[in-house]
Structures are given as structure tokens and as C-alpha cells.
Motif scaffolding. Sequence first.
Motif, short mmCIF file in Angstrom:
data_model
loop_
_atom_site.label_atom_id
_atom_site.label_comp_id
_atom_site.label_asym_id
_atom_site.label_seq_id
_atom_site.Cartn_x
_atom_site.Cartn_y
_atom_site.Cartn_z
N ILE A 1 0.75 -1.38 -0.10
CA ILE A 1 0.09 -0.01 0.25
C ILE A 1 1.13 1.15 0.14
CG2 ILE A 1 -1.72 1.37 1.15
CD1 ILE A 1 -2.49 -1.50 2.60
N GLU A 2 0.75 1.94 -1.07
CA GLU A 2 1.54 3.28 -0.88
C GLU A 2 0.67 4.58 -0.54
OE1 GLU A 2 3.97 6.46 -4.21
OE2 GLU A 2 2.73 4.84 -4.92
N PHE A 3 1.21 5.19 0.37
CA PHE A 3 0.62 6.38 1.06
C PHE A 3 1.68 7.42 0.41
CE2 PHE A 3 -0.75 3.14 3.86
CZ PHE A 3 -2.31 3.59 4.16
N ALA B 1 2.14 8.80 11.39
CA ALA B 1 0.97 7.88 10.77
C ALA B 1 1.39 6.63 11.37
CB ALA B 1 0.90 7.95 9.38
N GLU B 2 0.41 5.80 11.89
CA GLU B 2 0.42 4.49 12.17
C GLU B 2 -0.61 3.49 11.34
OE1 GLU B 2 -0.85 4.21 16.32
OE2 GLU B 2 0.06 6.00 16.90
N VAL B 3 -0.22 2.48 10.78
CA VAL B 3 -1.07 1.71 9.64
C VAL B 3 -1.27 0.40 10.47
CG1 VAL B 3 -1.24 1.27 7.58
CG2 VAL B 3 -0.07 3.33 7.75
N TYR B 4 -2.57 -0.01 10.35
CA TYR B 4 -2.87 -1.36 10.82
C TYR B 4 -3.60 -2.02 9.99
CZ TYR B 4 -1.91 0.76 15.55
OH TYR B 4 -1.30 1.12 16.74
N ILE B 5 -3.17 -3.46 9.85
CA ILE B 5 -4.03 -4.29 8.64
C ILE B 5 -4.50 -5.44 9.62
CG2 ILE B 5 -3.70 -5.84 6.75
CD1 ILE B 5 -1.37 -4.06 5.80
N ASN C 1 6.07 10.07 0.64
CA ASN C 1 5.53 8.80 0.35
C ASN C 1 6.07 7.82 1.08
OD1 ASN C 1 7.79 8.46 -1.52
ND2 ASN C 1 6.52 6.81 -2.43
N PHE C 2 5.32 6.61 1.22
CA PHE C 2 5.88 5.58 2.19
C PHE C 2 5.01 4.30 1.61
CE2 PHE C 2 2.97 7.32 5.05
CZ PHE C 2 2.36 6.26 5.83
N TYR C 3 5.64 3.09 1.46
CA TYR C 3 5.07 1.87 1.47
C TYR C 3 4.74 1.14 2.34
CZ TYR C 3 6.14 3.09 -3.53
OH TYR C 3 6.49 3.62 -4.73
N VAL C 4 3.75 0.38 2.55
CA VAL C 4 3.28 -0.54 3.79
C VAL C 4 3.20 -2.13 3.25
CG1 VAL C 4 1.64 -1.26 5.54
CG2 VAL C 4 2.21 1.28 4.96
#
Length: 260
Positions: A73-75, A82-86, A100-103
Motif C-alpha cells: 500500500i503506497e501512501f 502515521a500508524e498503519v494497521y492491517i 510517500n511510503f510503502y506498507v
Amino acid sequence: MKKIDFNRNWTCRCLTRDEEPYSVTLPHDAMRSEPRTEESVSEGNSGWYLGGDYEYTKHVFVPSEYSGKKVLIEFESVYHNAEVYINGTKAAYRPYGYTNFYVDTEGLLKYEAQNEIRVIARNSDQPNSRWYSGTGIYRPVWLCVMPERHIMPDGVRITTVDYRTRRIAVDVRTSHPGVVYVSVLDVDGRSMAQFKALSDRLDGQGNLMHEECVIPDVRLWNTDEPNLYTCVVRFGDDEQREVFGVRTVECDARRGFRIN
């Protein structure tokens, strides 16, 4: 790489106020929903808006065909911390708010099922910027799906080596060693140059291929004639296309700013 629009069907809610979630389409600036008041500690730097923390949530069905592939996922940017949870597992943390950053989703997705993507943007630590920053996922988001053997995201770089001889350098980073095929196309899609080379030099960011070639018929890029070409890079089943121009920019105290 296949880039899929990931900007619709999100909800947003403020964590620093009692607020119900509401539907949004990205990009979205949550700061504009906050009060503008003289109590803003950032004052004019934030447009007199208060700062807050926000939670974005999206539910997405992931097909079984994505199993065995690399899914990122590219933001393009989230402001900030930012914290990203899946599916409830923390997958990434990005403090900086302007790049940008990739998850990497590996091991976190459920196939043939709904998946929850949750992003928390924390901007209540005011003041933190000398200008208006906005809050939240204020740039687009993409789902990137590629084969297991793939060209790395942002892994293609084209550089002008010598504008006089029309020599360029192409750098390609891949996930595995192997043969990379490169073609340069004109505006009508006609091939102007093509070559193949090995991507087999580990450099900490992947396997690197570096190759130079001369394209005699290239017209230089400048402000009057911004000539552009397309570089098509293939590695196994993966393909990336980059648009570029051939030019050299120089600047010094004696002769000023010069192009070509």
C-alpha cells in the motif's frame, strides 16, 4: 506493477473530539473540519485551526489471485506520525508527513475475505510546522500488486550522462537477480533504443542493474520544447514505464543558471 486506486470508501473520525465517523474520499484534509480560534497554539502557521488526531478506516475485499504476489500500500503522504494497521496488526509507522511510503502487507491479508485497513494520523502535538500542514491522509493512496519477482517500487532511474552525445544511464533495482529488458520509445510509441542487462549487484536496496546507452535521435528537453520519452522496463512478468527528458542543468556564480 499494477497500481489500483485506493482512495474511495474510507471513513474518518476525530480521536480528540467526540465525533461519529463520516465517509470521505481521499485525499482528505481533516484540519479543515476543526474550529478556527484564537486558542490555536500554532496561530497563523496553521491558519488558526486547532490540531487533532484522526482515524481513517477502509474495508476491502482481497481476491485469492493476490496470494503469492507482492502487495504493497503506497501512501503518498500522511500528516503526521502515521500508524498503519492491517486487520488489527500494526504494519507501519511513519513520523514524517511530507513524503510517500510503502506498507508491506505480507502475512497480514486475508484472501477471499474483507480486510480492515486503519490509519491513525496524530497532529495534536501543536505547534509542529512553520506553515499550514493539514491533517490526515492528504495525498492519494494506491494498492500496488506485483509478481514475486518484480521491479522495486521507485526502482527505475534515468539520468542524462552527456547531453551532447545523447548518452543516458538507466538504473533498475529488482527483488531478485535476473535479466532486465529496457526499451526507449518516442511520443508515437516507436522504439528508439533497446538493450538487456543483468540485475545482479546487491546494494542494500535490491539487485541493481546499471547500463548506459546513446540515443542519437533524441531531441533535448528545454523550456521551449519540453521533449519527453518513455522508458519501458521489463523484468520477468513485471513492467514499469517512466517518462523522462534528456537535459543537463547547471548553475554557478559566473554564468548563472543554464540548461544544456
